[in-house]
Design a protein around this motif. Structure first.
Motif, PDB file in Angstrom:
ATOM      1  N   ILE A  35       1.094  -0.960  -0.050  1.00 45.44           N
ATOM      2  CA  ILE A  35       0.328  -0.418  -0.177  1.00 45.44           C
ATOM      3  C   ILE A  35       0.803   1.286  -0.155  1.00 45.44           C
ATOM      4  O   ILE A  35       2.003   1.457   0.783  1.00 45.44           O
ATOM      5  CB  ILE A  35      -1.202  -0.117   0.947  1.00 45.44           C
ATOM      6  CG1 ILE A  35      -1.826   1.390   1.647  1.00 45.44           C
ATOM      7  CG2 ILE A  35      -0.166  -0.198   2.806  1.00 45.44           C
ATOM      8  CD1 ILE A  35      -3.424   1.230   0.130  1.00 45.44           C
ATOM      9  N   THR A  36       0.724   1.714  -0.387  1.00 45.37           N
ATOM     10  CA  THR A  36       1.182   3.828  -0.410  1.00 45.37           C
ATOM     11  C   THR A  36       0.071   4.695  -0.411  1.00 45.37           C
ATOM     12  O   THR A  36      -0.985   3.953  -1.274  1.00 45.37           O
ATOM     13  CB  THR A  36       2.079   3.932  -1.918  1.00 45.37           C
ATOM     14  OG1 THR A  36       2.692   5.091  -1.084  1.00 45.37           O
ATOM     15  CG2 THR A  36       1.095   3.297  -3.306  1.00 45.37           C
ATOM     16  N   GLY A  37      -0.028   5.251  -0.276  1.00 46.26           N
ATOM     17  CA  GLY A  37      -1.326   6.480  -0.658  1.00 46.26           C
ATOM     18  C   GLY A  37      -1.276   8.042   0.734  1.00 46.26           C
ATOM     19  O   GLY A  37       0.232   7.946   1.406  1.00 46.26           O
ATOM     20  N   HIS A  38      -2.043   9.188   0.122  1.00 42.81           N
ATOM     21  CA  HIS A  38      -1.328  10.425   1.138  1.00 42.81           C
ATOM     22  C   HIS A  38      -2.477  10.343   2.112  1.00 42.81           C
ATOM     23  O   HIS A  38      -3.251  10.071   2.512  1.00 42.81           O
ATOM     24  CB  HIS A  38      -2.682  11.235   0.193  1.00 42.81           C
ATOM     25  CG  HIS A  38      -2.405  11.124  -1.660  1.00 42.81           C
ATOM     26  ND1 HIS A  38      -1.621  11.745  -2.348  1.00 42.81           N
ATOM     27  CD2 HIS A  38      -3.374  11.316  -2.862  1.00 42.81           C
ATOM     28  CE1 HIS A  38      -1.310  11.552  -3.592  1.00 42.81           C
ATOM     29  NE2 HIS A  38      -2.720  11.611  -3.910  1.00 42.81           N
ATOM     30  N   ARG A  39      -1.445  10.793   2.670  1.00 46.37           N
ATOM     31  CA  ARG A  39      -2.300  11.238   4.348  1.00 46.37           C
ATOM     32  C   ARG A  39      -2.975  12.564   3.960  1.00 46.37           C
ATOM     33  O   ARG A  39      -2.570  12.712   3.467  1.00 46.37           O
ATOM     34  CB  ARG A  39      -0.979  11.598   5.026  1.00 46.37           C
ATOM     35  CG  ARG A  39       0.038   9.570   5.418  1.00 46.37           C
ATOM     36  CD  ARG A  39       0.775  10.276   5.848  1.00 46.37           C
ATOM     37  NE  ARG A  39       1.409  10.839   6.822  1.00 46.37           N
ATOM     38  CZ  ARG A  39       2.360  10.934   7.441  1.00 46.37           C
ATOM     39  NH1 ARG A  39       3.216  10.950   7.103  1.00 46.37           N
ATOM     40  NH2 ARG A  39       2.211  11.716   9.336  1.00 46.37           N
ATOM     41  N   GLY A  40      -3.739  12.692   5.821  1.00 49.71           N
ATOM     42  CA  GLY A  40      -3.933  13.808   5.525  1.00 49.71           C
ATOM     43  C   GLY A  40      -5.185  13.805   4.420  1.00 49.71           C
ATOM     44  O   GLY A  40      -5.482  15.467   4.815  1.00 49.71           O
ATOM     45  N   LEU A  41      -5.803  13.116   4.612  1.00 46.74           N
ATOM     46  CA  LEU A  41      -7.361  13.499   4.030  1.00 46.74           C
ATOM     47  C   LEU A  41      -8.890  14.119   4.277  1.00 46.74           C
ATOM     48  O   LEU A  41      -8.978  12.980   5.527  1.00 46.74           O
ATOM     49  CB  LEU A  41      -8.029  11.536   3.028  1.00 46.74           C
ATOM     50  CG  LEU A  41      -6.472  11.298   1.872  1.00 46.74           C
ATOM     51  CD1 LEU A  41      -6.934   9.887   1.769  1.00 46.74           C
ATOM     52  CD2 LEU A  41      -6.239  12.283   0.659  1.00 46.74           C
ATOM     53  N   PRO A  42      -9.246  14.753   3.518  1.00 43.43           N
ATOM     54  CA  PRO A  42     -10.889  14.812   4.846  1.00 43.43           C
ATOM     55  C   PRO A  42     -11.389  13.720   4.794  1.00 43.43           C
ATOM     56  O   PRO A  42     -11.015  12.145   4.364  1.00 43.43           O
ATOM     57  CB  PRO A  42     -11.408  15.304   3.274  1.00 43.43           C
ATOM     58  CG  PRO A  42     -10.330  16.378   2.715  1.00 43.43           C
ATOM     59  CD  PRO A  42      -9.038  14.852   2.507  1.00 43.43           C
ATOM     60  N   SER A  43     -12.295  13.349   6.151  1.00 44.13           N
ATOM     61  CA  SER A  43     -12.940  12.417   6.351  1.00 44.13           C
ATOM     62  C   SER A  43     -14.241  11.890   5.703  1.00 44.13           C
ATOM     63  O   SER A  43     -14.009  11.113   5.700  1.00 44.13           O
ATOM     64  CB  SER A  43     -13.762  13.469   7.963  1.00 44.13           C
ATOM     65  OG  SER A  43     -14.591  14.252   7.564  1.00 44.13           O
ATOM     66  N   GLU A  44     -14.313  12.887   4.579  1.00 46.73           N
ATOM     67  CA  GLU A  44     -15.405  12.187   4.048  1.00 46.73           C
ATOM     68  C   GLU A  44     -14.540  11.466   2.331  1.00 46.73           C
ATOM     69  O   GLU A  44     -15.031  10.540   2.294  1.00 46.73           O
ATOM     70  CB  GLU A  44     -16.287  12.905   2.993  1.00 46.73           C
ATOM     71  CG  GLU A  44     -17.361  12.841   1.656  1.00 46.73           C
ATOM     72  CD  GLU A  44     -18.236  12.311   2.474  1.00 46.73           C
ATOM     73  OE1 GLU A  44     -18.857  10.624   1.743  1.00 46.73           O
ATOM     74  OE2 GLU A  44     -18.538  11.744   3.137  1.00 46.73           O
TER      75      GLU A  44
END
Length: 157
Positions: A5-14
């Motif tokens: 897995i890789t992915g963006h951190r700090g994503l909005p709750s929705e």
């Protein structure tokens, strides 16, 4: 099957809600012998690890640097510690400082351990060295297939 897995951190709750659901759907494609490989940072890394364990799979953790945990948000430390305790194996990049170089080194180790990479990615260039786009590009260069997850309606701050 070994899935990373890789992915963006700090994503909005929705977006978190949408991504968690998409990851859950993605993991239904794999059987109980799934090995999930993650750096277990806050966000998609940890959500993925929790889903793998919840599905009866095995978790392997990549630690990019000795000071990696210190660089994560304090509110994530409890989750990080719990996932570390549940890891079947831990791979260390051998670096000390938790900086972009260490994060990319950890991601390169992760990509080297997996058959396929899941990327929670908006398709945009990395905002800094070692970002999601860089990890996807590295996987591509090394012949590791990646599957992008970015659900309809997802946004990034």
């Amino acid at each position: 099957m070994r899935l990373g897995i890789t992915g963006h951190r700090g994503l909005p709750s929705e977006t978190e809600r949408l991504v968690r659901r998409a990851l859950q759907e993605e993991l239904t494609r794999y059987g109980p012998d799934l090995v999930g490989v993650s750096c277990i940072a806050d966000g998609p890394d940890a959500w993925f690890a929790e889903l793998v364990l919840g599905a009866g799979g095995r978790l392997e953790v990549v630690v990019p640097a000795e000071k990696y945990r210190e660089g994560l948000p304090a509110e994530h430390h409890q989750t990080y510690d719990r996932l570390m305790q549940q890891a079947a194996d831990i791979h260390r990049a051998g670096m000390v400082e938790s900086d972009s170089r260490a994060h990319m080194a950890g991601s390169e180790i992760l990509v080297g351990l997996v058959d396929e990479l899941v990327a929670v990615w908006d398709g945009q260039p990395a905002r800094g060295y070692g970002g999601t786009a860089d990890v996807v590009a590295y996987a591509e260069r090394t012949g590791v297939p990646s599957r992008v997850i970015w659900p309809e309606g997802a946004t990034r701050d």
